[in-house]
Design a protein around this motif. Sequence first.
Motif, PDB file in Angstrom:
ATOM      1  N   ILE A   1      13.936   5.672   2.890  1.00  0.00           N
ATOM      2  CA  ILE A   1      12.678   5.698   3.653  1.00  0.00           C
ATOM      3  C   ILE A   1      12.446   4.348   4.335  1.00  0.00           C
ATOM      4  O   ILE A   1      12.123   4.281   5.527  1.00  0.00           O
ATOM      5  N   ALA A   2      12.644   3.271   3.590  1.00  0.00           N
ATOM      6  CA  ALA A   2      12.447   1.944   4.183  1.00  0.00           C
ATOM      7  C   ALA A   2      13.412   1.716   5.351  1.00  0.00           C
ATOM      8  O   ALA A   2      13.034   1.145   6.380  1.00  0.00           O
TER       9      ALA A   2
ATOM     10  N   GLY B   1       0.839  -1.189   0.000  1.00  0.00           N
ATOM     11  CA  GLY B   1       0.000   0.000   0.000  1.00  0.00           C
ATOM     12  C   GLY B   1       0.875   1.239   0.000  1.00  0.00           C
ATOM     13  O   GLY B   1       2.101   1.143   0.017  1.00  0.00           O
ATOM     14  N   GLU B   2       0.235   2.403  -0.030  1.00  0.00           N
ATOM     15  CA  GLU B   2       0.992   3.653   0.056  1.00  0.00           C
ATOM     16  C   GLU B   2       1.370   3.923   1.517  1.00  0.00           C
ATOM     17  O   GLU B   2       0.550   3.721   2.413  1.00  0.00           O
ATOM     18  N   PRO B   3       2.581   4.381   1.770  1.00  0.00           N
ATOM     19  CA  PRO B   3       2.966   4.686   3.148  1.00  0.00           C
ATOM     20  C   PRO B   3       2.337   5.992   3.615  1.00  0.00           C
ATOM     21  O   PRO B   3       2.043   6.873   2.789  1.00  0.00           O
ATOM     22  N   PRO B   4       2.114   6.152   4.922  1.00  0.00           N
ATOM     23  CA  PRO B   4       1.655   7.446   5.420  1.00  0.00           C
ATOM     24  C   PRO B   4       2.698   8.524   5.158  1.00  0.00           C
ATOM     25  O   PRO B   4       3.903   8.233   5.079  1.00  0.00           O
ATOM     26  N   GLN B   5       2.254   9.759   5.019  1.00  0.00           N
ATOM     27  CA  GLN B   5       3.183  10.848   4.706  1.00  0.00           C
ATOM     28  C   GLN B   5       4.267  10.993   5.772  1.00  0.00           C
ATOM     29  O   GLN B   5       5.409  11.347   5.463  1.00  0.00           O
ATOM     30  N   ALA B   6       3.928  10.690   7.008  1.00  0.00           N
ATOM     31  CA  ALA B   6       4.922  10.792   8.090  1.00  0.00           C
ATOM     32  C   ALA B   6       6.127   9.910   7.817  1.00  0.00           C
ATOM     33  O   ALA B   6       7.251  10.243   8.209  1.00  0.00           O
ATOM     34  N   TRP B   7       5.918   8.782   7.152  1.00  0.00           N
ATOM     35  CA  TRP B   7       7.043   7.903   6.823  1.00  0.00           C
ATOM     36  C   TRP B   7       7.931   8.543   5.759  1.00  0.00           C
ATOM     37  O   TRP B   7       9.154   8.466   5.846  1.00  0.00           O
ATOM     38  N   LEU B   8       7.326   9.171   4.765  1.00  0.00           N
ATOM     39  CA  LEU B   8       8.112   9.868   3.740  1.00  0.00           C
ATOM     40  C   LEU B   8       8.949  10.964   4.384  1.00  0.00           C
ATOM     41  O   LEU B   8      10.092  11.213   3.994  1.00  0.00           O
TER      42      LEU B   8
END
Length: 306
Positions: free
Chosen positions: A139-140, A49-56
Amino acid sequence: MSQLPVIYHSDYVAPLPDGHRFPMPKFRLLRDRLLHDGVITPDQIYQPGEPPQAWLELVHQAAYVNAYRQGTLDAKAQRRIGLPWSAALVKRTCTAVGGTILTAKLALEHGLACNTAGGTHHAFPDYGSGFCIFNDLAIATRVLQAQGRVNRVLILDLDVHQGDGTAWIFRDDSSVFTFSMHCQENFPARKQSSDLDVPLALGMEDDAYLNCLARYVPDLLAQVKPDLVFYDAGADPHKDDLLGKLALTNTGLYQRDRFVLDSCVKAGYPIACVIGGGYGQSMEDLIFRHSLLHRAAVEVYQAHRL
């Protein structure tokens, strides 16, 4: 016996203008080729899925993330990325980052996992470059560290272009070791300093490349002792790559991937793979070159009974 986890999402492909040199269809075609050739089966495919913006924002500046996602980046910044903005491309970019995060989590669980996208190593905290918008490897790494899943990470970047964004992001971070083995006279013109850079001469062929790689990988693993390895398996060192400038054959690429995967798994280090760059006149030939990673991974996975 369990099977190699392979990560794919239909959102990995977004429309681009006709004639654009970025080979966007390759992500779907890679999945199709792996299934068609029986390298994998549908039940091996995991969907991110798409990650939450906080993760970016663990890596990228909020102003840049917002501007890109909302389509308000200025024209110069957009040109530096090299991909025209669209809502579909935003979704594609974020989903591919989610794919690398999922690949990493599955690698920790299974010992080895492969994305069918990823390797956007030219993205910096506040700008994108060279078809890279958000740095999925960085990011990961940050997400898994923040979740307490890993501490020490080794990023093994064998894309033909230096992983300049990744090197910059982790330049002062002793918990992440960045290794880049790349063509010396190639993009980016201005290199950053990885923890270890191995610049290669124009036109290097299989044997010299593989011998060079073998001098570094075992020692790196023993020295870094990572909780996780990210492997950027760019197909662009190939002799027919349009942007590569090295001269590996399909056999050389396969032996490279097999050696890296085997070295990590044998030593007990989980490895998460992304496909990195690859550009070719023939889409069919390019897809096959990218598929060598997954072919090698399936063999290593089965050989070590993961």
